[in-house]
Scaffold this active site. Structure first.
Site, PDB file in Angstrom:
ATOM      1  N   ARG A 127      22.007  62.240  73.596  1.00  0.00           N
ATOM      2  CA  ARG A 127      21.484  61.580  74.785  1.00  0.00           C
ATOM      3  C   ARG A 127      20.109  60.988  74.406  1.00  0.00           C
ATOM      4  O   ARG A 127      19.564  61.331  73.406  1.00  0.00           O
ATOM      5  CB  ARG A 127      21.092  63.022  75.548  1.00  0.00           C
ATOM      6  CG  ARG A 127      20.311  62.583  77.052  1.00  0.00           C
ATOM      7  CD  ARG A 127      21.286  62.239  78.019  1.00  0.00           C
ATOM      8  NE  ARG A 127      20.740  62.199  79.052  1.00  0.00           N
ATOM      9  CZ  ARG A 127      21.111  61.529  80.199  1.00  0.00           C
ATOM     10  NH1 ARG A 127      22.151  60.343  80.111  1.00  0.00           N
ATOM     11  NH2 ARG A 127      20.498  61.586  81.440  1.00  0.00           N
ATOM     12  N   THR A 401      27.653  54.236  82.324  1.00  0.00           N
ATOM     13  CA  THR A 401      28.558  55.540  81.646  1.00  0.00           C
ATOM     14  C   THR A 401      30.077  54.811  81.560  1.00  0.00           C
ATOM     15  O   THR A 401      30.816  54.271  82.561  1.00  0.00           O
ATOM     16  CB  THR A 401      28.351  56.467  82.691  1.00  0.00           C
ATOM     17  OG1 THR A 401      27.046  56.642  82.745  1.00  0.00           O
ATOM     18  CG2 THR A 401      28.974  57.752  81.997  1.00  0.00           C
ATOM     19  N   THR A 419      26.597  56.396  77.608  1.00  0.00           N
ATOM     20  CA  THR A 419      26.169  55.475  78.910  1.00  0.00           C
ATOM     21  C   THR A 419      25.004  54.594  78.484  1.00  0.00           C
ATOM     22  O   THR A 419      24.319  54.951  77.484  1.00  0.00           O
ATOM     23  CB  THR A 419      25.702  56.559  79.945  1.00  0.00           C
ATOM     24  OG1 THR A 419      25.319  55.789  81.263  1.00  0.00           O
ATOM     25  CG2 THR A 419      24.624  57.617  79.364  1.00  0.00           C
ATOM     26  N   LEU A 420      24.857  53.705  79.343  1.00  0.00           N
ATOM     27  CA  LEU A 420      23.728  52.841  79.425  1.00  0.00           C
ATOM     28  C   LEU A 420      22.804  52.946  80.725  1.00  0.00           C
ATOM     29  O   LEU A 420      21.732  52.453  80.927  1.00  0.00           O
ATOM     30  CB  LEU A 420      23.914  51.462  79.252  1.00  0.00           C
ATOM     31  CG  LEU A 420      24.513  50.746  78.058  1.00  0.00           C
ATOM     32  CD1 LEU A 420      25.092  49.280  78.092  1.00  0.00           C
ATOM     33  CD2 LEU A 420      23.327  50.556  77.100  1.00  0.00           C
ATOM     34  N   ASN A 421      23.501  53.916  81.381  1.00  0.00           N
ATOM     35  CA  ASN A 421      23.208  54.443  82.674  1.00  0.00           C
ATOM     36  C   ASN A 421      23.455  53.390  83.699  1.00  0.00           C
ATOM     37  O   ASN A 421      24.618  53.339  84.341  1.00  0.00           O
ATOM     38  CB  ASN A 421      21.386  54.640  82.902  1.00  0.00           C
ATOM     39  CG  ASN A 421      21.205  55.551  84.013  1.00  0.00           C
ATOM     40  OD1 ASN A 421      22.097  56.281  84.607  1.00  0.00           O
ATOM     41  ND2 ASN A 421      19.837  55.562  84.545  1.00  0.00           N
ATOM     42  N   ASP A 443      16.988  58.787  84.737  1.00  0.00           N
ATOM     43  CA  ASP A 443      17.576  60.047  85.058  1.00  0.00           C
ATOM     44  C   ASP A 443      16.654  61.197  85.195  1.00  0.00           C
ATOM     45  O   ASP A 443      16.873  62.305  85.313  1.00  0.00           O
ATOM     46  CB  ASP A 443      18.680  60.401  83.947  1.00  0.00           C
ATOM     47  CG  ASP A 443      20.136  59.721  84.451  1.00  0.00           C
ATOM     48  OD1 ASP A 443      20.042  59.553  85.704  1.00  0.00           O
ATOM     49  OD2 ASP A 443      20.980  59.787  83.502  1.00  0.00           O
ATOM     50  N   SER A 472      21.280  64.852  82.558  1.00  0.00           N
ATOM     51  CA  SER A 472      22.495  64.136  82.984  1.00  0.00           C
ATOM     52  C   SER A 472      23.615  64.956  83.582  1.00  0.00           C
ATOM     53  O   SER A 472      23.499  66.029  83.680  1.00  0.00           O
ATOM     54  CB  SER A 472      23.242  63.923  81.583  1.00  0.00           C
ATOM     55  OG  SER A 472      24.389  63.268  81.300  1.00  0.00           O
ATOM     56  N   SER A 473      24.487  64.024  84.072  1.00  0.00           N
ATOM     57  CA  SER A 473      25.733  64.728  84.702  1.00  0.00           C
ATOM     58  C   SER A 473      26.978  64.570  83.929  1.00  0.00           C
ATOM     59  O   SER A 473      28.138  65.028  84.333  1.00  0.00           O
ATOM     60  CB  SER A 473      25.955  64.161  86.060  1.00  0.00           C
ATOM     61  OG  SER A 473      24.866  64.217  86.912  1.00  0.00           O
ATOM     62  N   GLY A 493      30.103  58.124  86.379  1.00  0.00           N
ATOM     63  CA  GLY A 493      29.844  58.243  87.919  1.00  0.00           C
ATOM     64  C   GLY A 493      28.567  59.003  88.258  1.00  0.00           C
ATOM     65  O   GLY A 493      28.497  59.443  89.268  1.00  0.00           O
TER      66      GLY A 493
END
Ligand code: GLY
Length: 592
Positions: A127, A401, A419-421, A443, A472-473, A493
């Site tokens: 991350r 993501t 991810t790049l978000n 985030d 994060s999720s 997502g």
């Protein structure tokens, strides 16, 4: 040889955008075969000579991938042909997507990798981290209000990227091939180009509008046009340097210089931030459920905890769910009440485990969740009583993501979400490096009670601090049965990630659906905020009688563009069954 399924092949979508006529599907297969042959000839010299250790006896009929685009499937196929294992293939897929799926695939972002290798589970946290000069209030104006868009677009939105270090660590520890070999497919796509599909042009146009000319995005990506070949010479050079000098080149070499130059005077990341970046091997979160062992993401993801909470609470609520049809009004109402509880806990307790002692064991404890599920009834009025975090008010102690799934024929697996978000991240491209940087700083919680782009708040456990990882999720997950891989699953997502995985797993195991049907079934989403809101997706809208029933119950319905792009592989006996979400353009491929 390979057998392949494409997203959209199994189910008719309601949106023309998602339809894949059979003829186009076959054209793709033919193109895939041709390209694969070309690439194999170009770089696989002597497969056996490349392997570091002798191959153990295969446990499965074949290897398999479920990946978000066909170029990534081709890359994995080359790697398996060269004698690589699941980690080699995953690393090749990751670098390839940074070229061919640049809205989410990346080297300028970060992510999580769940690995099952030689019968043991592992988890790699790569991350992004806040730069050393980041401060808690860096997105507030002098009146203490959040400056709109600042954590999402431009240099100050960027956190220190982790992807290259993550891939380097994973391949060094578990890969069988040479590092250069796993980067070769990505370098080839960056150098020679790839044919742009209409969906990628659409995503580029959407992102460009969003960035509004505030970044150098258009200078690099305005040629990303449907039907055209898109070449990325600067990215090819960056990848070539990383291939020659190793993963630390990104953090210590010319690439680090280019990132620091790009940031200078605009953003916070320095060469010291890059030098200090390290990926972390963590214990995955594990739990027994329904005869399976779940292996999933620990903090700084909230996803693993959230997924296990949902699965266990649903099992506790078996009497309430008895006879309730999938995705009916009472079904959605029961799940929404579970989701209120999960998101209340997420907001209070989940953050970077290097800053807070996150009470993971307590949050997934059977007795805790049985008690937490007690108040959930078919008759509860939505929003009537505020849902609070379940472990009391005490704070824990200080401590766009994409996903792909891979199994190899030796029974190893990789579940990777990175991810790049936002789509194309911050929109900032590293001049001379040719790659987009993330906007992962969004985030974090910019200000108490202010929702991020996914509409979630996350409390004091997720404030900005130097070197901290944002919550994060992402939930890359592997299910084991009797010590063998049974399911590899994940999706992009944001806060919809673990609610989507939960729904697909429920479809598979509670409703015994085949993988394609489990993926194509309707999905919905609910979280603590905004209260009493059920999100639906255009792919399978909530409309007609179901919509009327939910409104009568007191819910507000909100459409959203997208509810995941699940890539999963189920293993039936010794046969891997990859399946790509029909909401996206992914490919499931069995590779002999
Ligand atoms: N950037 C989305 C997530 O990490 O959950």
């Amino acid at each position: 040889m390979h057998v392949e399924t494409h997203a959209g092949a199994h189910v008719r979508s309601r949106s023309a955008h998602h339809r894949l006529p059979a003829a186009r599907g076959w054209a793709r297969v033919a193109a895939t075969l041709a390209l694969t042959g070309m690439l194999l000839a170009s770089f696989v010299a002597s497969p056996a000579a490349n392997a570091k250790t002798p191959q153990p006896k295969p446990m499965l009929d074949a290897s398999a991938v479920a990946v978000p685009d066909r170029y990534a499937a081709d890359a994995a196929q080359q790697i398996f042909a060269a004698g690589g294992n699941a980690v080699d293939a995953a690393v090749a897929v990751s670098f390839t997507l940074a070229v061919t799926y640049p809205d989410a695939g990346n080297i300028g972002g970060g992510g999580f990798m769940t690995v099952y290798m030689d019968g043991k589970p592992y988890f790699l946290d790569y991350r992004e981290k806040a730069p050393q000069s980041a401060t808690r209030d860096m997105y507030l104006d002098d009146k203490g209000n959040v400056i709109k868009g600042m954590s999402l677009v431009g240099h100050r939105a960027v956190a220190v990227p982790g992807t290259v270090e993550g891939m380097w660590e994973a391949q060094k520890r578990f890969g069988k091939l040479k590092w250069k070999q796993v980067l070769a497919p990505a370098i080839k796509y960056a150098t020679d180009g790839f044919t742009v599909q209409p969906w990628l042009q659409q995503r580029r146009e959407f992102a460009s509008k969003n960035f509004g000319g505030k970044t150098n995005f258009d200078a690099y990506f305005s040629n990303l046009k449907a039907g055209a070949m898109f070449r990325q010479p600067e990215l090819a050079q960056t990848l070539t340097r990383i291939a020659s000098d190793g993963g630390r080149e990104f953090y210590e070499g010319q690439t680090a210089d280019l990132i620091a130059q790009q940031m200078y005077g605009h953003g916070l990341i320095t060469k010291t931030d890059l030098l200090q970046y390290k990926a972390v091997w963590r214990e995955p979160v594990t739990a027994s459920w329904n005869g399976y062992q779940i292996v999933t993401a620990p903090p700084p993801s909230s996803g693993g905890v959230g997924l296990i909470q949902l699965l266990k609470m649903k099992a506790d609520l078996k009497p309430q769910f008895d006879g309730v049809a999938l995705n009916s009004e009472p079904y959605i109402h029961l799940i929404a009440q579970m989701e209120d509880r999960v998101f209340a806990d997420r907001q209070q307790y989940l953050g970077d485990p290097d800053s807070y002692r996150v009470p993971v064991d307590k949050l997934i404890d059977d007795a805790y969740l049985a008690k937490r599920a007690e108040g959930i009834t078919p008759d509860e009025v939505p929003g009537a009583a505020p849902v609070k975090p379940g472990l009391g008010d005490s704070m824990p102690e200080k401590a766009q993501t994409t996903h792909f799934s891979v199994v190899d024929k030796w029974g190893n697996a990789v579940s990777n979400t990175y991810t790049l978000n936002g789509p194309f991240g911050s929109g900032v491209v590293v001049d001379g490096g040719g790659f987009v940087l993330n906007d992962e700083m969004d985030d974090f919680e910019a200000k108490a009670g202010v929702q991020n782009q996914f509409g979630v708040t996350s409390g004091d456990v997720n404030t900005i601090a130097p070197g901290r990882r944002p919550l994060s999720s992402m939930t890359p997950t592997i299910l084991l049965k009797d010590g063998k891989v049974s399911l590899v699953i994940g999706t992009p997502g944001g806060s919809r990630i673990f609610t989507s995985i939960f729904q697909v797993m429920t479809n598979l195991y509670d409703f015994n659906m085949p993988p394609a049907d489990a993926l194509s079934a309707m999905r919905f989403h609910h979280q603590l905020l905004p209260q009493k809101t059920i999100y639906w997706e255009p792919y399978r809208p909530i409309d007609g009688e179901l919509a009327d029933q939910l409104k009568a119950r007191g819910y507000t319905l909100e459409g959203q563009l997208f509810n995941g792009d699940v890539q999963m592989i189920r293993i039936d006996g010794t046969a891997p069954q990859p399946a790509a979400d029909p909401r996206g353009v992914g490919v499931g491929r069995v590779i002999q």
